[in-house]
Design a protein around this motif. Structure first.
Motif, PDB file in Angstrom:
ATOM      1  N   THR A 229     -14.008   8.226  44.425  1.00 45.45           N
ATOM      2  CA  THR A 229     -13.518   9.047  43.338  1.00 45.45           C
ATOM      3  C   THR A 229     -14.846   9.701  43.004  1.00 45.45           C
ATOM      4  N   PRO A 230     -15.677  11.175  43.788  1.00 42.12           N
ATOM      5  CA  PRO A 230     -17.046  11.697  43.359  1.00 42.12           C
ATOM      6  C   PRO A 230     -16.817  11.783  41.989  1.00 42.12           C
ATOM      7  N   TRP A 231     -18.390  12.235  41.483  1.00 40.85           N
ATOM      8  CA  TRP A 231     -19.041  12.388  39.929  1.00 40.85           C
ATOM      9  C   TRP A 231     -18.178  14.124  40.115  1.00 40.85           C
ATOM     10  N   PRO A 232     -18.026  14.839  40.661  1.00 41.88           N
ATOM     11  CA  PRO A 232     -17.586  16.282  40.020  1.00 41.88           C
ATOM     12  C   PRO A 232     -16.222  16.192  40.111  1.00 41.88           C
ATOM     13  N   VAL A 233     -15.798  14.899  41.004  1.00 40.11           N
ATOM     14  CA  VAL A 233     -14.225  15.427  40.715  1.00 40.11           C
ATOM     15  C   VAL A 233     -13.804  14.355  39.245  1.00 40.11           C
ATOM     16  N   TYR A 234     -14.535  13.612  39.376  1.00 40.08           N
ATOM     17  CA  TYR A 234     -14.482  13.319  37.812  1.00 40.08           C
ATOM     18  C   TYR A 234     -14.929  13.640  36.365  1.00 40.08           C
ATOM     19  N   ILE A 235     -15.702  14.731  36.397  1.00 42.28           N
ATOM     20  CA  ILE A 235     -16.008  15.422  35.530  1.00 42.28           C
ATOM     21  C   ILE A 235     -15.283  16.231  35.642  1.00 42.28           C
ATOM     22  N   PHE A 236     -14.276  16.443  36.374  1.00 42.47           N
ATOM     23  CA  PHE A 236     -13.400  18.213  36.384  1.00 42.47           C
ATOM     24  C   PHE A 236     -12.303  17.057  35.274  1.00 42.47           C
ATOM     25  N   SER A 237     -12.192  16.240  35.872  1.00 40.66           N
ATOM     26  CA  SER A 237     -10.776  15.412  35.194  1.00 40.66           C
ATOM     27  C   SER A 237     -11.167  14.929  33.825  1.00 40.66           C
ATOM     28  N   SER A 238     -12.236  14.705  33.499  1.00 42.76           N
ATOM     29  CA  SER A 238     -13.043  14.487  32.484  1.00 42.76           C
ATOM     30  C   SER A 238     -12.373  16.204  31.011  1.00 42.76           C
ATOM     31  N   VAL A 239     -12.921  16.789  31.769  1.00 47.15           N
ATOM     32  CA  VAL A 239     -12.754  18.159  30.753  1.00 47.15           C
ATOM     33  C   VAL A 239     -11.286  18.483  30.359  1.00 47.15           C
ATOM     34  N   ARG A 240      -9.981  17.738  31.542  1.00 47.10           N
ATOM     35  CA  ARG A 240      -8.772  17.890  31.017  1.00 47.10           C
ATOM     36  C   ARG A 240      -8.370  16.779  29.164  1.00 47.10           C
ATOM     37  N   VAL A 241      -9.146  15.741  28.500  1.00 51.26           N
ATOM     38  CA  VAL A 241      -9.168  15.641  27.837  1.00 51.26           C
ATOM     39  C   VAL A 241     -10.477  16.111  26.909  1.00 51.26           C
ATOM     40  N   ALA A 242     -11.801  15.498  26.926  1.00 48.80           N
ATOM     41  CA  ALA A 242     -12.568  15.908  26.186  1.00 48.80           C
ATOM     42  C   ALA A 242     -13.779  15.131  26.592  1.00 48.80           C
ATOM     43  N   LEU A 243     -15.012  16.314  26.880  1.00 53.89           N
ATOM     44  CA  LEU A 243     -16.122  15.667  27.457  1.00 53.89           C
ATOM     45  C   LEU A 243     -16.879  15.031  26.768  1.00 53.89           C
ATOM     46  N   ARG A 244     -16.933  13.780  27.057  1.00 51.74           N
ATOM     47  CA  ARG A 244     -18.474  13.089  26.357  1.00 51.74           C
ATOM     48  C   ARG A 244     -20.067  13.392  26.532  1.00 51.74           C
TER      49      ARG A 244
END
Length: 286
Positions: A229-244
């Motif tokens: 899983t590359p970094w941009p995809v990880y960020i995109f999935s994190s946005v669905r919850v809450a950015l840390r």
């Protein structure tokens, strides 16, 4: 005459103010992310104080580190592949005879890849990789990193090709012809004359391919596999919850790495004798 000069000064001041506002609009969000990467809180948007906790937590988070490493590996691999293909294509287009049908066809295909939506590329690449890897039994295409490298390279090879074509189009062919007249083989003429002349464009194209791969989200989300899983995809999935804050911290680190790479390329171009204007034109592919 004084009125005309005053009007010109007012116009210049307005254009300067407009330019400042445009740059502020573009770069203020990046500055905010950099500032909030030093947030000591658990949620990015809630400022709890200055600290380096986010950087420490990001480095100690195996998932974040793994995604960043995957992105860097894919970016380096795709940059190398796109640079090799783009160098050959750019030089071929720059040296093609006027009206060559294959040059027009290649230019059209490359231009088409630039305007094709990424989601269309992703939908096309996914069954293609499945066909090659599963149906045809070609093992490397079952590897998630290989899929990322190939798809990112095919997306950015057009950019590299046009940058190198622009670089070579303004260079006189007399040096290459002189090398051939002196008995140099086509390979030696390419290695000793053509490639050094194209080097600034090669560096600029490689950097552009590297940066395009780093922030590729849509295409990566289609072709990725578990464990890659590359970094941009990880960020995109994190946005669905809450950015840390850890996300902002690692994004800042990658921003710094990109700026360092840009500075290194600019330094190399400067040492090669390129003027500031030539450096900008080379980086822009014009």
């Amino acid at each position: 005459m004084a009125y005309g000069k005053k009007r010109a000064n007012t116009t210049n001041a307005l254009f300067t103010l407009w330019g400042v506002l445009v740059f502020a609009f573009l770069f203020t969000p990046i500055a905010v992310i950099v500032v909030y990467s030093f947030n000591s809180g658990r949620v990015l948007a809630a400022w709890k104080g200055f600290g380096f906790n986010a950087y420490v937590n990001a480095i100690n988070n195996d998932i974040i580190v793994s995604s960043v490493i995957t992105s860097l590996q894919a970016a380096v691999g795709s940059a190398l592949l796109a640079t090799v293909l783009g160098t050959l294509g750019g030089i071929a287009l720059a040296r093609a005879r006027r009206g060559a049908w294959w040059a027009a066809g290649l230019t059209g295909i490359l231009a088409l890849t630039l305007v094709t939506p990424e989601i269309v590329d992703g939908i096309a690449f996914l069954p293609w990789f499945v066909t090659l890897g599963v149906d045809a039994g070609i093992g490397p295409f079952n590897n998630g990193l290989v899929r990322l490298i190939v798809s990112h390279a095919m997306f950015s090879v057009a950019v590299v090709t046009f940058i190198i074509r622009a670089r070579m189009a303004g260079i006189d062919r007399s040096l290459e012809e002189a090398a051939a007249d002196l008995g140099a083989s086509p390979w030696h003429a390419f290695k000793d004359i053509t490639l050094p002349l194209a080097a600034p464009g090669v560096l600029a194209g490689g950097l552009m391919s590297f940066t395009l791969s780093l922030d590729n989200t849509i295409l990566s989300s289609f072709v990725q596999q578990p464990g890659y899983t590359p970094w941009p995809v990880y960020i995109f999935s994190s946005v669905r919850v809450a950015l840390r804050p850890e996300v902002a911290a690692m994004s800042t680190v990658m921003l710094v790495l990109t700026l360092v790479a840009l500075g290194v390329v600019g330094l190399v171009l400067r040492k090669s004798g390129e003027s500031s204007t030539a450096i900008i034109k080379t980086m822009a592919g014009s």
